[in-house]
Design an enzyme around this catalytic site. Structure first.
Site, PDB file in Angstrom:
ATOM      1  N   GLU A  77       0.822  -1.218   0.000  1.00  0.00           N
ATOM      2  CA  GLU A  77       0.000   0.000   0.000  1.00  0.00           C
ATOM      3  C   GLU A  77       0.852   1.262   0.000  1.00  0.00           C
ATOM      4  O   GLU A  77       0.512   2.248  -0.647  1.00  0.00           O
ATOM      5  CB  GLU A  77      -0.963  -0.006   1.185  1.00  0.00           C
ATOM      6  CG  GLU A  77      -2.158  -0.938   1.026  1.00  0.00           C
ATOM      7  CD  GLU A  77      -1.813  -2.409   1.123  1.00  0.00           C
ATOM      8  OE1 GLU A  77      -0.713  -2.737   1.604  1.00  0.00           O
ATOM      9  OE2 GLU A  77      -2.641  -3.245   0.722  1.00  0.00           O
ATOM     10  N   HIS A 144     -12.223  -5.728   7.998  1.00  0.00           N
ATOM     11  CA  HIS A 144     -12.858  -5.721   6.668  1.00  0.00           C
ATOM     12  C   HIS A 144     -14.203  -4.999   6.739  1.00  0.00           C
ATOM     13  O   HIS A 144     -15.105  -5.266   5.945  1.00  0.00           O
ATOM     14  CB  HIS A 144     -13.047  -7.141   6.146  1.00  0.00           C
ATOM     15  CG  HIS A 144     -11.768  -7.836   5.807  1.00  0.00           C
ATOM     16  ND1 HIS A 144     -10.923  -8.338   6.766  1.00  0.00           N
ATOM     17  CD2 HIS A 144     -11.172  -8.087   4.620  1.00  0.00           C
ATOM     18  CE1 HIS A 144      -9.875  -8.894   6.172  1.00  0.00           C
ATOM     19  NE2 HIS A 144      -9.993  -8.742   4.875  1.00  0.00           N
TER      20      HIS A 144
HETATM   21  C1  LIG Z   1      -1.732  -4.914   4.067  1.00  0.00           C
HETATM   22  C2  LIG Z   1      -2.732  -5.795   3.384  1.00  0.00           C
HETATM   23  N1  LIG Z   1      -3.059  -5.588   2.083  1.00  0.00           N
HETATM   24  C3  LIG Z   1      -3.959  -6.365   1.460  1.00  0.00           C
HETATM   25  C4  LIG Z   1      -4.589  -7.389   2.104  1.00  0.00           C
HETATM   26  C5  LIG Z   1      -5.656  -8.256   1.388  1.00  0.00           C
HETATM   27  N2  LIG Z   1      -5.190  -9.650   1.262  1.00  0.00           N
HETATM   28  C6  LIG Z   1      -5.570 -10.611   2.131  1.00  0.00           C
HETATM   29  S1  LIG Z   1      -4.825 -12.086   1.816  1.00  0.00           S
HETATM   30  C7  LIG Z   1      -4.023 -11.457   0.463  1.00  0.00           C
HETATM   31  C8  LIG Z   1      -3.099 -12.326  -0.330  1.00  0.00           C
HETATM   32  C9  LIG Z   1      -2.016 -12.891   0.561  1.00  0.00           C
HETATM   33  O1  LIG Z   1      -1.098 -13.650  -0.194  1.00  0.00           O
HETATM   34  P1  LIG Z   1       0.122 -14.336   0.531  1.00  0.00           P
HETATM   35  O2  LIG Z   1       0.804 -13.356   1.416  1.00  0.00           O
HETATM   36  O3  LIG Z   1       0.954 -15.004  -0.498  1.00  0.00           O
HETATM   37  O4  LIG Z   1      -0.543 -15.415   1.508  1.00  0.00           O
HETATM   38  P2  LIG Z   1      -1.361 -16.710   1.036  1.00  0.00           P
HETATM   39  O5  LIG Z   1      -2.811 -16.290   0.918  1.00  0.00           O
HETATM   40  O6  LIG Z   1      -0.802 -17.180  -0.274  1.00  0.00           O
HETATM   41  O7  LIG Z   1      -1.153 -17.726   2.134  1.00  0.00           O
HETATM   42  C10 LIG Z   1      -4.320 -10.101   0.276  1.00  0.00           C
HETATM   43  C11 LIG Z   1      -3.788  -9.246  -0.799  1.00  0.00           C
HETATM   44  C12 LIG Z   1      -4.244  -7.578   3.468  1.00  0.00           C
HETATM   45  N3  LIG Z   1      -4.829  -8.558   4.196  1.00  0.00           N
HETATM   46  N4  LIG Z   1      -3.325  -6.788   4.066  1.00  0.00           N
END
Ligand SMILES: Cc1ncc(C[n+]2csc(CCOP(=O)(O)OP(=O)(O)O)c2C)c(N)n1
Ligand SMILES: Cc1ncc(C[n+]2csc(CCOP(=O)(O)OP(=O)(O)O)c2C)c(N)n1
Ligand SMILES: [Mg+2]
Ligand SMILES: [Mg+2]
Lengths: 344, 359, 344, 359
Positions: A77, A144
C-alpha cells in the site's frame, strides 16, 4: 485513442443500453469510461487485473486497457500509493484500489504527509484517487468493515468522498478523477449489490461536483445529516416516523465529507431548527462533532434543541452477528433519536 | 568563465567517455557544493538561517558524480532525481541555483518552496528535481512512480533517488524498490553508506555485510563503489543509468563514504571517533582525490582550477546578497495552495470585526 | 534490582535535591525512575542510546540500564512499534520514542489496527507508551511541528495524553507506563525547556491519573477548554482579559484527550455558560468538534452562547516565521474570541 | 488413541532424531488439519460458517512439520508462533483444539475471540500462539518483540512467524525482519512460497530468483526447502529453531509449496492452470508423500494409520457437535474489553428511555 473505438463488453454497457445499474456497476462504468476518455488515467491495486478486483469492480479492464494501465501490484500500500503520487506529478491520473479500505492505514504516512501536502510544499499537484470498499453490515470483522474517513478528515489538502447512490457514485468518481487534488473515495460494500439501489443513469457523460451535499429527502420538522449506508437507514427511519408520528424529516446526504458542505447543513437547520447527525463510524471523533461545531458557529440562534448524533459504539468492529448488530447504528436507533429530538 | 590553459600534452584520455570540459564542470559543481555549504554555515552562525543546517562534508563527490551521470535538461525532458538533505551536490548538478538554496535556508517568500517548506526540499519538474519530505524512504515509491510514467509513455528517461543507509530500514524503501523491480522501471537507487544515521552506526541499522547484498533480494542489479572517488562513482552511476535507459530495470548503487560532520549543526558528534574522522578528512577527501586525479593525469592545471574557484566564490557572494534582498513571505500566504481552489478560510479572529459565521 | 541501588547522575537528581525542573527534565526523571522501579520497563527508539535522543530526554539511560533496556533501533517506526506490542504481550512495559511525533504516521496501521484492538480481539493487553516531541512555534516546518492527536482520537482502545506542565508531564507519564492500556504521550517541544515552566516537583513518587482534566485557572465568566502549549497562551490571554476587560476566565487543561474528561468540561460550562475551545491543531476535525458535541448532548440548556473555537488554519504547517505565526493560534486570537463570546 | 501394531523389523531409524511416536503424532496432526478443513467446508456450504473460509489444501504438511519443530508446552513456558489464515496445521500442532477452531468459524460467544475476531485469529499465551490480524506483515514486528522479550529475560525460547510470498512485499515484513536481524533475536520466519497471493502470481510480487535470496540482505541465515516433504520441512525448521535457541539469530526459511484451492471459498481460481493444480494434487500431495515415506520405511502400518484416521474423524464429529451447542455472544458484549476499564458507553438510543446526557 484506439481503445475508445472498440465496442464495450456487456458488463459496462448497461447504462448505454438504458438498463439500471447497481452501485458497483455505476463505479465500474465510471472507471471504464474515464480509462477510455483520458489516456492519462490508469489503475493500480492488488488483484485488480486478471481477477478484476476482490469485488470485481475492475473486471475486464486489464484485457481492454493492458498491463500498463491496469497494474496488479505487490502487496504494498505504501509502494503503490507513493508510485501513484509520482505518476500524478508527471501528469498521469492514477486511481488506486485498496482491496479493503481498512488497509489504507498502511499508507497513512504517504497519504497525509506526502500526497496531501504536495501542492502546499510547492512540489506540484497530486491529482489521484484512492478508492476501496468500506463499511460494515457484512460480518467482515475488525479489519474488513472499517470506516476510516475521520483518520483523514483533519488533513488539509485531501478530499473525502463517500457516496450513497449509484448516480452519485458514478458522477463523483468521474469528478474525483478529473479534479486537480487527491481524493479518498469510499465505496460502502453493503451498497455494492443492493437491488434497492439499482437505477437507470443518464446516458450522457456527467459529473457530480465534489463539496456539495444532496437533499435526499425534503422535510420541515427536523434535519438528519448523514452519508453512505446511513442515508438508507435514515430513509427507512423517516418513513416510519412519517407513518407512525407524522414527522416530516429532511435528510441531507453529505456525499463529500471534505470539503464539508457547511452551507447546505446550515440552510437546512435554519429551516428545521433541529439537527441529528447519523454516521456509521464510531461515536467519539466522528464527523458529528465537526458538524455540531459548525452549526454552533453559524446557526446557534436557530437551534431549538441540542445537536445530537447516532453513531457506532466506541469499540473496534466485532465479527459475530449479535455483536455487529449491536455495535452498528440501526434504523431503530435513528427513529428513537428523532423522536427524542422532536419532543425536546 | 574560467580561462582555459591548454592541458599538458601527455594527458591520458579521461575515463567513461568524459570530456575535459565535463571533468571541469564536475569540479566546478563539487567545489560549488562545498563552498556553498561553508557559506551557509557562516550564515547559520550569524543567525541568518532559519532552522537547522545540514552538511555533506566528505560526501559532495558522490552527490555530484552520481547526478552528473543523468541527462540534464531544463525543459522538462531530462532525467529526474530526488535528493536527501545531504545531496546539495546533486541538486546543484541537476540545475538548482545557489541563490535558490540560500533563499530556502533564509525562508524567503520567493524561494522555490515560498517559505512553506525548508531545506532543499524543493521541486522543479522542468529541471528535473523533486524535493524529498522528512519521513525517510517516502521518495522511493514516489520516484518509482515517476519512472513508471516514463515507461508508460515510452520515454527513455531515468529517475534517480537517494537513500541513506539508515533509511534503507524503512518500509517505504522496501515497498518502493520492490514495486520498481517487479515493474522493471528505469530507476537508480543510490544508497549512501556514510556509516551513520544521526548517531546510529551501520551495525545497529542492518546485519547485512553490505547494502549491495539487498539487490539480490529484489532481483535487481547491484553495484558497490568507492564513494569518495568521483570518477568511479560517475562510472558506476553511468552504467546504472544506461541500464535503466536500456530497459534493464532498477540498480541499487551503494556508495561507500563517510559523514564527517555531525547529523546537523547542533550535533557535537561526540559519539564519533575523531581519529576516524581525521583519517577520512586527510587521506580520503573526495575533492582532494579528484583534484589529484585531474592534475596527475594532466587533464587540467592548478591555474585553471584556481580560476574556477574564484568564479565559484564570486557567484556565491552574489547569491547571498541577492537572497538577502529577497522578502519574507506575506503572512496570508500561509493560507494559499492547500488545494486547487482559492485560499482556505482566514481564522475568524483575524477578521475585523471577528466573526465566527464567516470562518 | 541492582541498578536501583546505584546513585543517580546529577541530571536526574534535581527533584531529589529539591531543585526545580523543566518540562523536559520532568519527563526524563519519570523515565529514569520507572526504569529503576520496574525491570519490565524498557525504551526503544532512534538515537535514544549513546546520543540520548534528539532532545536528550533519555540522556545517560543507556549507560545506566544497558543495551537490553535502552535500545537504539533502525529507522523503523513500524518495526519497533510492533516489537513493543509483542513485548507488551509478554509482560514487558515498553516505552518507545518517535524522534519527532510526526513520524508516528508511519506506524499508523500498527498502532490503530494491532495495538489498539489487541485486548478487544482477545489477544491480550498491550500496555505500552509511544512518546515524542510534538507541536509548533519552533520553525520546524511541515514535518517537525505536527499535532497528530486527532489522527488517533477516534481509535477506541487508545489513550492520548498531552500535558502542559512539568508536574503533570511526570505524573502522567508514570501513570501511562504503569497502566494496562496503550498510551500515546505527546510532548510539546516548545515547552521542553521554557524557563517559565520550571517548577519544584514532589520529592516522593507520584502519578497523575489519566482521564482527568485540571482546572488551570478558576473563573466564572467563561470557560476555555484547551491543552498543551495553548494552556499557556490561554493563560496569557486570561491575564490580559482580566486587566483590560475585567473578565474572569476559567481555563480547563484537558491533559488527557482520550478518554476525554467530559464531566469536568460540562461542570464548568454549567457554571460559566460560555465555552471557547482552543487548540493548536488545525481547525477542521480538531478536538473542538467533539467537545462541542458533548456539550450539546449534556449541557445545551446551559449555553448562553455558541461553543466557539480558536485553532490553527486548515493547512499544513508552514516553515517561514511570518507564515507559521499567522498559521498558529496566538494569544491575541484568544483574547478576541473571548471578547466576542463574552459580549454575545 | 490409535492401537499400536509393532513396526516392521527392518525399519530404518527415522531422520532428524524423530521417534516413531513423533512421526505418528505428526501424521495425526496433518490428517486432522485436512479433515477439519473438509468439515469446515461442509459447514460453510451448509451456511453454518459466518463469513469466509480459507483452505490450506496442499500446504498442511509444511504447517504441521514447521510447528512440530517447536518446543510445545501448555504452561506458557514453550516456544511461540503466529500463524496465517492458511496455517491451521501449525495451530493444531501447537495446541489449538478443533472445537476452538469450529467455534471461531461459527462466531460463537465462547470461542477464543469471543465472537469479536474471526478465522484463526486467536491467541493463547499458555499454549504459545498469537493470532495474526488482517493487515499482512504486522505480526513480523510483533513476533520480533516476543523474541526480544525472550532475549531480554535470558529465556531459551523461540518465536516462529509465518508470512506469505505476497506479504513479503509489505513494509512491516521488512522492518520486522531487519529489527530482529540487528538484535539477533531467536526468530524463525517461515516464508510460504505457495506461488499465489490471492490471484497474483509470484512474478508480479517479486523479481527475486527466490525468497531465500532476501536473507543475505538482512544478514540472516536462509534455507529453502521442499514444502511438501514433511520430513524435509521438519529438518529445516529444526535447524532454524536450534540456531535461534543457540543465540545465532534469525532464519528465513522458504518453504516451496502450492496453494491448490482458491484464495478463499468464493474464489473460482479461474486464473490458475487446472493441469498445474492437478500435477501438485496427484504427484505432490504432502500427506500422500508422508504416508508413503512412513510405510516404505516401515515406520508404521496401514492399520495403524487407519486407526489414527478413525480417531480423527471421531474427534471432529464431537468437536462440531460441541461447537454447535455453544451460544452466540450476548449483544452487549460488543462493548466490553475495549480497554482495561469497564465496558464503553451504551449508545444513548439503547437506553430506556433514550437519554443523550447518559451516553
Ligand atoms: C496490508 C494488506 N493488504 C492487502 C490485504 C488483502 N489480502 C488478504 S490475503 C491477500 C493475499 C495474501 O497472499 P500471501 O501473502 O501469499 O498469503 P497466502 O494467501 O498465499 O497464504 C491479500 C492481498 C491484506 N490482508 N493486508
Ligand atoms: C520515518 C522517519 N523516521 C525518523 C526520522 C528522523 N531522522 C531524520 S534524519 C535521520 C537519520 C538518517 O540517516 P540516513 O538515512 O543514514 O541518512 P544520512 O543522514 O546519513 O544522510 C533520522 C532518524 C525521519 N526523518 N523519518
Ligand atoms: Mg547515513
Ligand atoms: Mg501466497
Amino acid at each position: 485513442m484506439a481503445t475508445a473505438t472498440l465496442t464495450k463488453p456487456e458488463h459496462v454497457r448497461l447504462t448505454e443500453e438504458g438498463k439500471p445499474v447497481t452501485f458497483l456497476e455505476a463505479i465500474r462504468e465510471a472507471l471504464w469510461e474515464e480509462l477510455e476518455r483520458d489516456p492519462a488515467v490508469f489503475l493500480m491495486g492488488e488483484d485488480i487485473g486478471v481477477y478484476g478486483g476482490a469485488f470485481k469492480v475492475t473486471e475486464g479492464m486489464l484485457e481492454r486497457f493492458g498491463a500498463l494501465r491496469v497494474i496488479d501490484t505487490p502487496i504494498s500500500e505504501i509502494g503503490f500509493t507513493g508510485a501513484a503520487a509520482g505518476a500524478a506529478h508527471m501528469g498521469m491520473r492514477p486511481v488506486v484500489e485498496m482491496q479493503f479500505i481498512d488497509f489504507i492505514s498502511c499508507a497513512y504516512d504517504m497519504i497525509t504527509n506526502y500526497v496531501a501536502t504536495s501542492r502546499y510544499r510547492g512540489s506540484g499537484a497530486c491529482p489521484m484517487v484512492i478508492r476501496g470498499p468500506s463499511g460494515g453490515f457484512v460480518r467482515g470483522g475488525p479489519f474488513h468493515s472499517q470506516n476510516p474517513e475521520m483518520a483523514f478528515f483533519h488533513t488539509p489538502g485531501l478530499n473525502i468522498v463517500y457516496p450513497s447512490t449509484a448516480r452519485d457514485a458514478k458522477g463523483l468518481l468521474k469528478a474525483a478523477i478529473r479534479g486537480d487534488d487527491p481524493v479518498l473515495f469510499f465505496e460502502h460494500k453493503w451498497l455494492y449489490r443492493r437491488p434497492q439501489l439499482r437505477e437507470v443513469l443518464p446516458a450522457e457523460d456527467y459529473v457530480v461536483p465534489l463539496g456539495r451535499a444532496r437533499t435526499h429527502r425534503e422535510g420541515k420538522d427536523l434535519t438528519i445529516v448523514t452519508y453512505a449506508a446511513m442515508v438508507h437507514k435514515s430513509q427507512e427511519a423517516a418513513e416510519i416516523l412519517e407513518k407512525e408520528d407524522g414527522l416530516d424529516v429532511e435528510i441531507i446526504d453529505l456525499r463529500t465529507l471534505l470539503p464539508l458542505d457547511e452551507d447546505a447543513i446550515v440552510e437546512s437547520v435554519k429551516r428545521t431548527n433541529r439537527l441529528l447527525v447519523v454516521h456509521e463510524d464510531t461515536r467519539t471523533g466522528g464527523i458529528a462533532g465537526e458538524i455540531a461545531m459548525r452549526v454552533n458557529e453559524k446557526a446557534f440562534a436557530w437551534l431549538d434543541a441540542p445537536v445530537l448524533r447516532v453513531a457506532a459504539a466506541d469499540a473496534p468492529i466485532p465479527y459475530s452477528p449479535p455483536l455487529e448488530d449491536y455495535f452498528l447504528p440501526q434504523t431503530e436507533d435513528i427513529v428513537k433519536a428523532v423522536r427524542y429530538l422532536a419532543s425536546y | 568563465m574560467a580561462k582555459r590553459t591548454k592541458a599538458a600534452p601527455r594527458a591520458a584520455a579521461p575515463p567513461h567517455g568524459l570530456t575535459r570540459e565535463q571533468l571541469l564542470e564536475m569540479y566546478r559543481f563539487v567545489r560549488l557544493t562545498r563552498a556553498l555549504e561553508e557559506k551557509l554555515e557562516t550564515l547559520f552562525k550569524q543567525g541568518r538561517v532559519v532552522g537547522g543546517l545540514f552538511r555533506s562534508l566528505g560526501q559532495e563527490g558522490e552527490s555530484v558524480a552520481s547526478a552528473f551521470a543523468l541527462r540534464r535538461r531544463d525543459d522538462g525532458t531530462g532525467d529526474m532525481l530526488s535528493p536527501l538533505i545531504r545531496n546539495l551536490g546533486s541538486m546543484l548538478t541537476i540545475g538548482t541555483k545557489p541563490v535558490e538554496v540560500v533563499r530556502q535556508y533564509m525562508a524567503k517568500g520567493d524561494s522555490l518552496a515560498r517559505g512553506k517548506e525548508l531545506n532543499i526540499h524543493i521541486t522543479d519538474f522542468q529541471r528535473g528535481f523533486i524535493g524529498q519530505i522528512s519521513p525517510l524512504g517516502d521518495l522511493i515509491p514516489v520516484m518509482a512512480g515517476v519512472a513508471l510514467t516514463f515507461k508508460q509513455r515510452g520515454e527513455d528517461r531515468v529517475a534517480m533517488v537517494y537513500i541513506g543507509d539508515g533509511a534503507t530500514s524503512t518500509g517505504a524503501f522496501h515497498e518502493g524498490v520492490n514495486f520498481a523491480a517487479v515493474q522493471k522501471l528505469p530507476l537508480v537507487v543510490v544508497v549512501e553508506a556514510n556509516q551513520w544515521a544521526y548517531s546510529t552506526p551501520t551495525r545497529l541499522q542492518t546485519a547485512a555485510r553490505a547494502f549491495v547484498d539487498k539487490a539480490a533480494g529484489y532481483g535487481i542489479a547491484g553495484e558497490q563503489v568507492d564513494g569518495n572517488d568521483m570518477l568511479a562513482v560517475y562510472g558506476a552511476a553511468k552504467r546504472a543509468v544506461d541500464r535503466a535507459r536500456a530497459g534493464e530495470g532498477v540498480t541499487l548503487l551503494e556508495v561507500l563514504t563517510y559523514r564527517r560532520k555531525g547529523h546537523a549543526q547542533h550535533d557535537p558528534q561526540t559519539y564519533m571517533d575523531p581519529a576516524e574522522i581525521d583519517r577520512w578528512a586527510t587521506g580520503n577527501d573526495p575533492i582532494d582525490r579528484y583534484v589529484a586525479a585531474l592534475l596527475e593525469n594532466g587533464w587540467t592545471s592548478a591555474d585553471e582550477l584556481r580560476a574556477i574557484d574564484e568564479g565559484v566564490d564570486a557567484e556565491l557572494e552574489a547569491a547571498v546578497d541577492e537572497a538577502d534582498r529577497s522578502p519574507l513571505p506575506e503572512p496570508e500566504e500561509a493560507l494559499t495552495d492547500v488545494h486547487a481552489g482559492g485560499p482556505v478560510n482566514r481564522p475568524w479572529t483575524r477578521l475585523d470585526p471577528p466573526d465566527p459565521t464567516q470562518a
